[in-house]
Design a protein around this motif. Structure first.
Motif, PDB file in Angstrom:
ATOM      1  N   ASP A 368     -13.183 -65.192 -25.433  1.00 40.22           N
ATOM      2  CA  ASP A 368     -13.172 -65.599 -24.024  1.00 40.22           C
ATOM      3  C   ASP A 368     -12.293 -66.824 -23.807  1.00 40.22           C
ATOM      4  OD1 ASP A 368     -14.855 -63.575 -23.149  1.00 40.22           O
ATOM      5  OD2 ASP A 368     -16.670 -64.725 -23.548  1.00 40.22           O
ATOM      6  N   TYR A 369     -12.344 -67.776 -24.729  1.00 40.45           N
ATOM      7  CA  TYR A 369     -11.501 -68.968 -24.599  1.00 40.45           C
ATOM      8  C   TYR A 369     -10.021 -68.579 -24.623  1.00 40.45           C
ATOM      9  CZ  TYR A 369     -15.878 -71.211 -26.164  1.00 40.45           C
ATOM     10  OH  TYR A 369     -17.185 -71.603 -26.318  1.00 40.45           O
ATOM     11  N   LEU A 370      -9.674 -67.626 -25.492  1.00 38.80           N
ATOM     12  CA  LEU A 370      -8.289 -67.160 -25.564  1.00 38.80           C
ATOM     13  C   LEU A 370      -7.869 -66.489 -24.265  1.00 38.80           C
ATOM     14  CD1 LEU A 370      -8.227 -65.630 -29.173  1.00 38.80           C
ATOM     15  CD2 LEU A 370      -7.025 -67.682 -28.423  1.00 38.80           C
ATOM     16  N   SER A 371      -8.747 -65.657 -23.728  1.00 39.56           N
ATOM     17  CA  SER A 371      -8.421 -64.936 -22.487  1.00 39.56           C
ATOM     18  C   SER A 371      -8.223 -65.900 -21.324  1.00 39.56           C
ATOM     19  CB  SER A 371      -9.531 -63.934 -22.158  1.00 39.56           C
ATOM     20  OG  SER A 371      -9.643 -62.964 -23.179  1.00 39.56           O
ATOM     21  N   ARG A 372      -9.128 -66.893 -21.238  1.00 36.16           N
ATOM     22  CA  ARG A 372      -9.045 -67.840 -20.115  1.00 36.16           C
ATOM     23  C   ARG A 372      -7.802 -68.721 -20.196  1.00 36.16           C
ATOM     24  NH1 ARG A 372     -15.005 -68.301 -20.602  1.00 36.16           N
ATOM     25  NH2 ARG A 372     -14.825 -70.266 -21.732  1.00 36.16           N
ATOM     26  N   SER A 373      -7.345 -69.006 -21.409  1.00 31.27           N
ATOM     27  CA  SER A 373      -6.167 -69.874 -21.573  1.00 31.27           C
ATOM     28  C   SER A 373      -4.884 -69.088 -21.816  1.00 31.27           C
ATOM     29  CB  SER A 373      -6.401 -70.836 -22.747  1.00 31.27           C
ATOM     30  OG  SER A 373      -6.609 -70.114 -23.942  1.00 31.27           O
ATOM     31  N   ASN A 374      -5.001 -67.750 -21.741  1.00 31.78           N
ATOM     32  CA  ASN A 374      -3.843 -66.874 -21.937  1.00 31.78           C
ATOM     33  C   ASN A 374      -3.151 -67.131 -23.282  1.00 31.78           C
ATOM     34  OD1 ASN A 374      -2.159 -64.772 -21.104  1.00 31.78           O
ATOM     35  ND2 ASN A 374      -0.639 -66.188 -20.245  1.00 31.78           N
ATOM     36  N   GLN A 375      -3.986 -67.226 -24.339  1.00 33.48           N
ATOM     37  CA  GLN A 375      -3.466 -67.473 -25.683  1.00 33.48           C
ATOM     38  C   GLN A 375      -3.890 -66.357 -26.624  1.00 33.48           C
ATOM     39  OE1 GLN A 375      -4.092 -71.482 -27.256  1.00 33.48           O
ATOM     40  NE2 GLN A 375      -4.411 -72.271 -25.193  1.00 33.48           N
TER      41      GLN A 375
END
Length: 530
Positions: A368-375
């Motif tokens: 989820d952190y990756l998705s929210r930060s587009n990483q």
């Protein structure tokens, strides 16, 4: 003419059936019911309660227990949780359980609320934090254990019949215990965020205790298993206290927003091993992977960070990536977590699922952190999108729920086949409410422990130790490495089950809309004769 009319009627009936099918819930058409898994998880925490049970207790085969805890020392230590199948209240794993329950709700509280389980989540957390408030009797004093592990393990009794020692142990300035002080601070800080909107006064009280405990653990540093020798054989601190202090600092930063705790994290990152330890497990003892994932979250969310803070958080993130890549099998030089032939992560034979659930939660949250930060996740073998992390986490969750060679759900009470001889004193013995006749230590072993029959009480929602390295499971009460359950096995899965159900629900809604569109298009085509 009748043939044409009959054909139109037949098609209309087909569209009607299509509509009825579209209204069916997904679980009726097959698949794992993550809602049921979540609902049953909260029941397990009720089964593990110590103290005077509340009026709304749902696990009816349990009764009041440990009602004189702390009396010998002149302090009220009634309440809290038994950690596993025995009756000692160990502070370190209990606090970790509450931290992970709180983290689950902070990440996936909206999903839990939509499933109607939010109240039970708050009750589960509060049962632990209420006890911690009692146990924190002075700013620099914390009671960290009630009961004696050795005496308890020589006794097979219901908690309602306990005759073993209920001696209580504490840490203070002369007998420090930084691990358990810091983990309890982390639990109370995390819980304070959970209760911030619904109960501001309680949230403030928890935060006050958390800050005091963190300062205590930091100022008087020392390993808690040196001060409390009785815990050495059960929950010794192998990793030391550095990870817990960093962990608590991150939770206090989240709870307060104070830059003081970020600075503490940065200043102590190297000395405490936060940027040095590349680990392949996450548990009640070794928190480094959790620290590194939380630090990564702070970095990826941006905010008002200095260059030095950003640089140090990047080092934390690098170590988090090592852990996550090791779970995915994407590190080089075989520096990866082992797997069973069927794909379950395997760290060690004793209660292996505790490491699986920790990894599953961290993979889910980080995706989820990756998705929210587009990483994307940076692994030595190449970048990995967040969806791949979550897909692997789902495989682990599904394995636990029954998608495995044994066809066995390791979440007790879930599905048609699950462990029936869980290593658990209360579950394996006739319920106190059914038979109030006293059961002594040896009698418990002779009559109930050695029985080859299934437990009389189902420990619903418990996640047991799980299968061995070859996916095999021996459902015997005496096989405690595989059949004993722990609170910290179930806690991380609360958030995962909530997210999985939410996604299945979204998928079902999309499926339903598509079928509705097909139905509408089909009915539009029938207008010529209506």
């Amino acid at each position: 003419m009748m043939e044409i009319y009959g054909d139109k009627i037949s098609r209309l009936i087909s569209f009607s059936l299509l509509y009825l099918l579209s209204m069916q819930p997904m679980m009726a058409r097959g698949g794992l019911d993550y809602r049921e898994a979540l609902t049953k998880s909260f029941l397990y925490f009720e089964a593990q309660r110590s103290g005077h049970l509340p009026y709304n207790q749902r696990v009816m085969w349990r009764g009041h227990s440990g009602l004189t805890d702390g009396l010998e020392q002149g302090v009220d230590l009634v309440g809290g949780y038994y950690d596993a199948g025995d009756h000692v209240k160990f502070g370190l794993p209990m606090a970790f359980t509450i931290t992970m329950l709180s983290w689950s709700i902070l990440e996936y509280g909206a999903e839990v609320k939509n499933m109607g389980e939010y109240g039970h989540a708050l009750e589960a957390i509060k049962w632990g934090t209420d006890y911690f408030i009692k146990a924190h009797t002075q700013p620099n004093e914390l009671w960290v254990q009630v009961g004696d592990g050795d005496a308890d393990h020589y006794c097979w009794q219901r908690p309602e019949d306990m005759t073993t020692s209920r001696h209580a142990y504490k840490i203070d300035t002369e007998n420090p215990g930084s691990e358990v002080a810091a983990e309890t601070a982390a639990a109370m800080a995390a819980a304070s965020i959970v209760f911030k909107q619904s109960d501001p006064h309680y949230s403030h009280l928890l935060l006050h205790h958390a800050q005091q405990l963190f300062d205590f653990g930091d100022k008087w540093r020392g390993k808690y298993d040196k001060s409390v020798r009785a815990v050495k054989s059960y929950y010794p601190s192998v990793s030391g206290y550095g990870d817990e202090l960093l962990w608590a600092a991150l939770w206090l930063h989240w709870a307060t927003g104070s830059d003081r705790y970020v600075e503490y994290l940065v200043e102590n990152a190297d000395e405490f091993g936060g940027t040095g330890w590349a680990v392949s497990e996450f548990s009640w003892d070794i928190k480094y992977a959790g620290v590194q994932v939380l630090a990564s979250k702070l970095l990826m969310e941006g905010g008002n960070l200095t260059k030095n803070q950003t640089r140090k958080l990047e080092e934390f993130k690098s170590k988090a990536e090592h852990y996550l890549c090791s779970c995915l099998g994407k590190n080089k030089d075989d520096n990866n977590v082992r797997r069973t032939p069927a794909g379950l992560l395997f760290v060690r034979q004793w209660n292996n699922l505790q490491y699986v659930v920790g990894a599953t939660f961290l993979l889910t949250a980080f995706s989820d952190y990756l998705s929210r930060s587009n990483q994307q996740l940076r692994c030595p073998t190449g970048n990995v999108p967040g969806e791949e992390l979550f897909s692997f986490a789902k495989l682990q969750a599904d394995y636990i729920l029954g998608s495995n060679p044994e066809g066995l759900s390791y979440l007790v009470g879930f599905g048609p086949k699950f462990p029936k001889q869980v290593h658990h004193r209360a579950a394996s013995t006739v319920a106190f409410k059914e038979d109030k006749g006293f059961i002594g230590c040896i009698q418990g072993f002779d009559v109930w422990y050695i029985r080859r029959k299934e437990n009389p009480n189902v420990l619903t929602g418990a996640i047991v130790g799980g299968p061995n390295a070859n996916d095999a499971f021996d459902d015997r009460r005496g096989n405690y490495m595989q059949t004993e359950a722990c609170t910290y096995n179930t806690a991380p899965m609360v958030g995962v089950f909530a997210k999985l159900h939410h996604l299945e629900q979204k998928k079902e809604e999309q499926h339903h809309l598509k079928q509705q569109e097909q139905l509408f298009e089909g009915l539009q085509g029938q207008r010529s004769w209506m």
